[in-house]
Write an enzyme that holds these catalytic residues in place. Sequence first.
Site, short mmCIF file in Angstrom:
data_model
loop_
_atom_site.label_atom_id
_atom_site.label_comp_id
_atom_site.label_asym_id
_atom_site.label_seq_id
_atom_site.Cartn_x
_atom_site.Cartn_y
_atom_site.Cartn_z
CG ASN A 90 12.42 16.78 -14.42
OD1 ASN A 90 12.42 16.94 -13.20
ND2 ASN A 90 12.14 17.74 -15.28
CB SER B 192 13.22 22.15 -15.69
OG SER B 192 12.44 23.32 -15.82
CG HIS C 177 -1.67 -1.27 1.42
ND1 HIS C 177 -2.85 -1.58 0.80
CD2 HIS C 177 -1.34 -2.36 2.15
CE1 HIS C 177 -3.24 -2.80 1.15
NE2 HIS C 177 -2.33 -3.30 1.97
#
Length: 466
Positions: free
Chosen positions: A291, A283, A162
């Site tokens: 990223n 970016s 979970h």
Amino acid sequence: MAEEKSSESLWHGRFAGGPAEALMAYTASLPFDRRLWEVDIRGSKAHVRGLGRAGVLSTAEVEVVLDALDKVHGEFASGTFEFHEGDEDIHTAVERRVTEIAGDAGARLHTARSRNDQVATDLRLWTKGAITEVASGVINLQRVLLDRARQAGDAYLPGYTHLQRAQPVMLAHHLLAHAWSLHRDLDRLVDAYHRLDVSPLGAGALAGTSIAIDPVTTAEDLGFASTFANSLDAVSDRDFVAETLFALSLIGIHLSRIGEEWVLWTSEEFGFARLDDAYATGSSMLPQKKNADIAELARGKSGRLIGNLTGLLATLKALPLAYNRDLQEDKEPLFDSVEQTVLALAAIAGMIGTAEFDTERMAACADAELLVATDLAEHLVRNGVPFRQAHAQVGQLVRRHLSGEANLRDLAVAEIGSDCAAYFESGGATKMRTSPGGAGPSPVVVQIDAFAAAFAESVTRLDGLG
Ligand code: ARG
């Protein structure tokens, strides 16, 4: 490649006028099926040899047509093949050019053959090559995972359920979990390969032919393992495309799960891995950013793979026997899924192969006290307490700890016994996972060997595909 003036269509005898521009624009498949040129020529060569054996073409004619096909092969290979406006698909383009080169003999090429069995043959040949290429991409990624698992040594990290920290696991164990799912993918690919390895050549348009061809010999010539048994089935069956698209979708889904994990792992919040500059993007506005675009696209593009599969299934649904033009819609999804999967496998392999793990950070997260809770319960079980009671007893200690009473270690030592302290040492809980196939160091050593053996077998199976 230059476009030239229209020539006559393959069916001009029956038609008073030529095809409308709108018809050609809508129905032509050349823009995407031109990549079948190599298998189309291979199929035609086998067919021509078959026509020679059947006595339809003389030995001299067979030679002339084979030479013409070789010449066309050379033109494609060198990028000098010229398409004409009337070339509706790769099959018409190749046949037109063969006829230009070989004259009358070339005009006999299509005897006892339809584009219906031809296209099915081409696509099966192409898919055999494509599966082999994808499978070698899978193997390459598995090799990276195995290497990194071996290098991981005794590194461990939290395992999650979970997405909540659950129990510590060896890093090697985690990496191999993905390698095993890829192992099943490979199995599916090889399985799909063997099932599709059936030649449809000789089925004709739908019913076979009155000419004395021998489909078994042409199948052998093309390296197919067997030959169709039913001509209607042979020209209408696209199960192999659906199966391949499913296998690719599942690979895509596995890569998307790896992708999601790496998006998390490379985030500052997790901080489990750092990407190599070559496998990360920046970016345009935010100077500090690094990223994980490969990981994100592995996640994102899996949707497209699923779409290609479901699109094809929708096309096949309720199609009457035998060939229908709808079947032309099998190619673009297949080509796209193969292309995307090959690219994804290489990019993910590079990303994982070059990344740096922060094993200190992983260990610090995995050494959190709460991850020892299950070991405390199992400790009680070893001392004769029924598990359900042990679970409740440890649950109470956790509750007391969370309400601020004391740390879990001190509570456990006081309430359960001083021998519990060992579980709280750094890496202590990881060592407790001793059951076969489990996440602790001793079963993981066994597993690395088991995976290496399975992997070696995969490599042999892949070599066997030829
Ligand atoms: N371009 C067609 C396809 O890809 C080839 C077969 C066309 N056959 C026909 N009878 N129209 O399916």
